[in-house]
Design an enzyme around this catalytic site. Structure first.
Site, mmCIF file in Angstrom:
data_model
loop_
_atom_site.group_PDB
_atom_site.id
_atom_site.type_symbol
_atom_site.label_atom_id
_atom_site.label_comp_id
_atom_site.label_asym_id
_atom_site.label_seq_id
_atom_site.Cartn_x
_atom_site.Cartn_y
_atom_site.Cartn_z
ATOM 1 N N ARG A 1 -45.220 -11.181 -41.396
ATOM 2 C CA ARG A 1 -45.371 -12.139 -40.306
ATOM 3 C C ARG A 1 -46.231 -11.491 -39.225
ATOM 4 O O ARG A 1 -46.506 -10.293 -39.272
ATOM 5 C CB ARG A 1 -44.006 -12.517 -39.736
ATOM 6 C CG ARG A 1 -43.099 -13.235 -40.740
ATOM 7 C CD ARG A 1 -41.865 -13.778 -40.038
ATOM 8 N NE ARG A 1 -40.921 -14.350 -40.974
ATOM 9 C CZ ARG A 1 -41.006 -15.578 -41.478
ATOM 10 N NH1 ARG A 1 -42.023 -16.344 -41.150
ATOM 11 N NH2 ARG A 1 -40.091 -16.033 -42.310
ATOM 12 N N ALA A 2 -46.641 -12.286 -38.250
ATOM 13 C CA ALA A 2 -47.486 -11.769 -37.179
ATOM 14 C C ALA A 2 -46.750 -10.712 -36.376
ATOM 15 O O ALA A 2 -45.554 -10.854 -36.083
ATOM 16 C CB ALA A 2 -47.925 -12.907 -36.267
ATOM 17 N N ASP B 1 -50.062 3.560 -33.133
ATOM 18 C CA ASP B 1 -50.214 3.244 -34.553
ATOM 19 C C ASP B 1 -50.827 4.462 -35.242
ATOM 20 O O ASP B 1 -52.009 4.471 -35.572
ATOM 21 C CB ASP B 1 -51.110 2.012 -34.736
ATOM 22 C CG ASP B 1 -51.101 1.493 -36.170
ATOM 23 O OD1 ASP B 1 -50.263 1.961 -36.967
ATOM 24 O OD2 ASP B 1 -51.936 0.632 -36.493
#
Length: 505
Positions: free
Chosen positions: A206-207, A267
Site C-alpha cells: 500500500r502507499a 531509508d
C-alpha cells in the site's frame, strides 16, 4: 506476579502494556523496561515494554492494560489472569551498539537483532538506533546478505512448487507509475499462450509516502487481502495474482523496520536492498525484474547513482543465488495521467483495453518492462520478447488475463463508472504563462494528491493533462484536483498554489 487483563480497544502497531504505578514499584520497573507476559498455566508468552498509570486512573493495582497486539497474539479474554515478570535486556542491544560504533556484524548478530525485532523484544527506540547505525555506517555485502537471509528466515514463505516463479519490483518514488498490473497481465497471458510451467504471484504494498500503492489501486475493483492458502488457490486458477503482501508475514521484520524509518525519515540503502530481495526470496522467486527509476525527485537523483545501486543489488542477489535483472528508467516526472487509486485504475484499464485515449507513456513503460521480463525468463532476444508482449496487449489477451485475475480475487469489471467514480469536488489548475513544461515534481504532486484525500479516498487525486516537454498556452489546463469534500479540495488547492508542482518556461 499475577494480574487481571484489561483489554484496550487500541491497535498501536506494537505491543503495549500498562501497569499501575504501585505494581511498577513492587516489581522495580520503570517506563520502557520490558516484561514477559504469559497466559496463566500456558507456555505462550510475549515480551513488551511497559507504560505506567498513576493513582486515580481507571487502572487498578491488580490489573494490566494490554493493546490488541498482545490480546490477539496470546488469545486473551478480558479479566483473564496473566503472569508478568521483568525481562532481561536482549543481547541484541549490544550488537546494535556495535553497529552504531561502525563495526561490522556477523550473521548470528544480525539474525539475533532481526529475530528480536520480529518478536517485539526491542523497543522502538532500540530499532531506531539500529536503523541509524545502518544509515550512518552502512553495511558491507556480507552484512546485507545476512540481513536479507535473516528477514526471510524469521517470516513465512510461499511455496508454489513450480519450475519458474516470476516477480517484479520497482523501488518507487514515481507517481502514477502503475505498470505492475499491466506487466502481470501480459506475462500471465504469455504463460498461458506459451504453455510455460510458470506463475507470477505478485504481492504489492500500500502507499507509504505516495498517493497510491499497487494494492490501493487494485482494491478499487477487487479484494487484495488473502491468506496464503487463498493466494495459492488464486494462482492455481490464473497463474498470477495482484495481492497485498502486508498481511502474509513475509519478512515481517522489514515491515517493523519500515515503520521506524518513516518516523525518522531515513531509508538506508542496505535496508532498501534487504527489504526488496527478502520479499522475493520469501515467495521463492526464480526470476526477478527490478526497476530503478532515476532523475530529479526520484529516489536515485541521477543515472550514476542508479547504476551504483544496480551493481549492489546484483552483487547481493548473486550472493543469495537469486536470478535478478535490473532496468534503469526515467523517474523525473509522473507516469500516466492519473495520480490516486481510481484515477490510476482508469489508466490501467484504458491501456489494457487499448482505448484511443490511453496514456502511451504508461503503456510503453509497461511493454518495456514486460519484454525485459519475458526475455529474461525465456532467454530470448529482447526484440522477440517485445513482439510477443505487444501482440498479447493488442489482441486483448492481456485484458482477458487481467479480468480473470480480478474475478479470482472476488472482484469484477462491471459497474466501473460507479467503482471508479472521482471525487465530487474538483478544481482546475491553469498555466500562468505560455511556454514549455520543463518540470513536474513527483513529490509535490504526491503531497497535493494526499492532501486531497488519496489514497484513503479512492476518488481523490490528480488528473494530468500535460507532461514534460509539451507546449502549453497561457490559461491552458495543466491538471485537475479531485476530492471527496470541499475542505480537502480547498486545502489541496492552497498547497498546489503555494508549491507550484509544474514549471513552465
Amino acid at each position: 506476579m499475577l494480574l487481571k487483563v484489561k483489554a484496550l480497544q487500541l491497535i498501536a502497531g506494537r505491543p503495549i502494556a500498562i501497569i499501575h504505578e504501585d505494581t511498577a514499584k513492587w516489581l522495580n520497573l520503570h517506563v520502557g523496561e520490558r516484561v514477559r507476559i504469559k497466559r496463566y498455566d500456558k507456555k505462550q508468552e510475549i515480551v513488551a515494554p511497559i507504560d505506567i498509570a498513576g493513582s486515580g486512573t481507571l487502572l487498578d493495582r491488580e490489573e494490566i492494560a494490554l493493546s490488541q497486539e498482545i490480546v490477539q497474539e496470546l488469545k486473551l479474554r478480558n479479566k483473564e489472569i496473566v503472569d508478568i515478570n521483568p525481562a532481561l535486556r536482549p543481547l541484541s542491544v549490544d550488537y546494535i551498539k556495535k553497529k552504531l560504533h561502525g563495526e561490522a556484524l556477523t550473521f548470528t548478530e544480525i539474525f539475533t537483532i532481526v529475530s528480536d525485532i520480529v518478536n517485539n523484544k526491542l523497543t522502538e527506540a532500540e530499532v531506531a538506533y539500529f536503523v541509524s547505525g545502518v544509515y550512518l555506517n552502512g553495511m558491507n555485502f556480507e552484512e546485507i546478505t545476512s540481513l536479507t537471509k535473516s528477514m526471510v528466515k524469521t517470516g513465512h514463505q510461499l511455496n508454489f512448487h513450480k519450475k519458474i516463479v516470476i516477480d517484479k519490483h520497482s523501488i518507487g518514488g514515481v507517481e502514477g507509475n502503475r505498470t505492475t498490473p499491466i506487466v502481470v497481465s501480459i506475462i500471465g497471458a504469455a504463460i498461458d499462450e506459451l504453455g510455460l510451467n510458470a506463475i507470477f504471484p505478485k504481492t504489492s504494498s500500500r502507499a507509504i509516502t505516495s498517493a497510491a500503492g499497487t494494492a490501493d489501486v487494485i482494491e478499487t475493483i477487487a479484494k487484495v487481502e488473502f491468506s496464503i492458502d487463498e493466494i495459492k488457490n488464486i494462482v492455481n486458477k490464473t497463474n498470477a495474482c495482484l495481492v497485498w503482501g502486508g498481511s502474509l508475514g513475509l519478512a515481517p521484520a522489514d515491515d517493523k523496520i519500515i515503520q521506524v524509518e518513516r518516523l525518522l525519515f531515513l531509508d538506508p540503502e542496505a535496508q532498501l536492498i534487504a527489504s526488496i530481495l527478502s520479499k522475493k526470496l520469501a515467495v521463492n522467486a526464480t526470476h526477478v525484474l527490478l526497476d530503478i527509476s532515476y532523475g530529479k525527485g526520484a529516489k536515485m537523483p541521477n543515472i550514476v547513482a542508479a547504476k551504483k545501486l544496480k551493481e549492489k543489488f546484483e552483487k547481493v542477489a548473486t550472493n543469495l543465488g537469486l536470478a535478478l535483472r535490473v532496468t534503469l528508467t526515467d523517474g523525473s516526472q509522473p507516469v500516466g495521467n492519473g495520480i490516486g487509486p481510481a484515477l490510476e485504475m482508469q489508466d490501467i484499464i484504458k491501456v489494457l483495453r487499448q482505448d484511443p485515449s490511453r496514456p502511451l507513456d504508461l503503456e510503453n513503460r509497461a511493454l518495456y518492462l514486460a519484454s525485459e521480463l519475458l526475455s529474461f525468463v525465456l532467454n530470448i532476444s529482447k526484440e522477440e520478447a517485445s513482439k510477443t508482449c505487444k501482440a498479447i496487449l493488442e489482441s486483448a489477451k492481456a485484458f482477458n488475463k487481467f479480468e480473470q485475475i480480478i474475478t479470482a480475487q472476488k472482484g469484477s469489471l462491471s459497474k466501473l463508472e460507479e467503482k471508479l467514480a472521482l471525487g465530487k469536488f474538483k478544481c482546475d489548475i491553469f498555466s500562468e504563462r505560455p511556454g514549455t513544461i520543463t518540470e513536474i515534481s513527483n513529490k509535490k504532486m504526491s503531497k497535493i494528491a494526499r492532501m486531497a484525500g488519496s489514497p484513503a479516498d479512492n476518488g481523490a487525486g490528480i488528473f494530468l493533462y500535460k507532461h514534460v516537454g509539451e507546449p502549453v498556452k497561457k490559461d491552458e489546463k495543466l491538471f485537475t484536483i479531485f476530492a471527496e469534500t470541499k475542505e480537502k479540495l480547498s486545502y489541496a488547492k492552497k498547497i498546489a498554489d503555494r508549491i507550484k508542482p509544474v514549471l513552465v518556461k
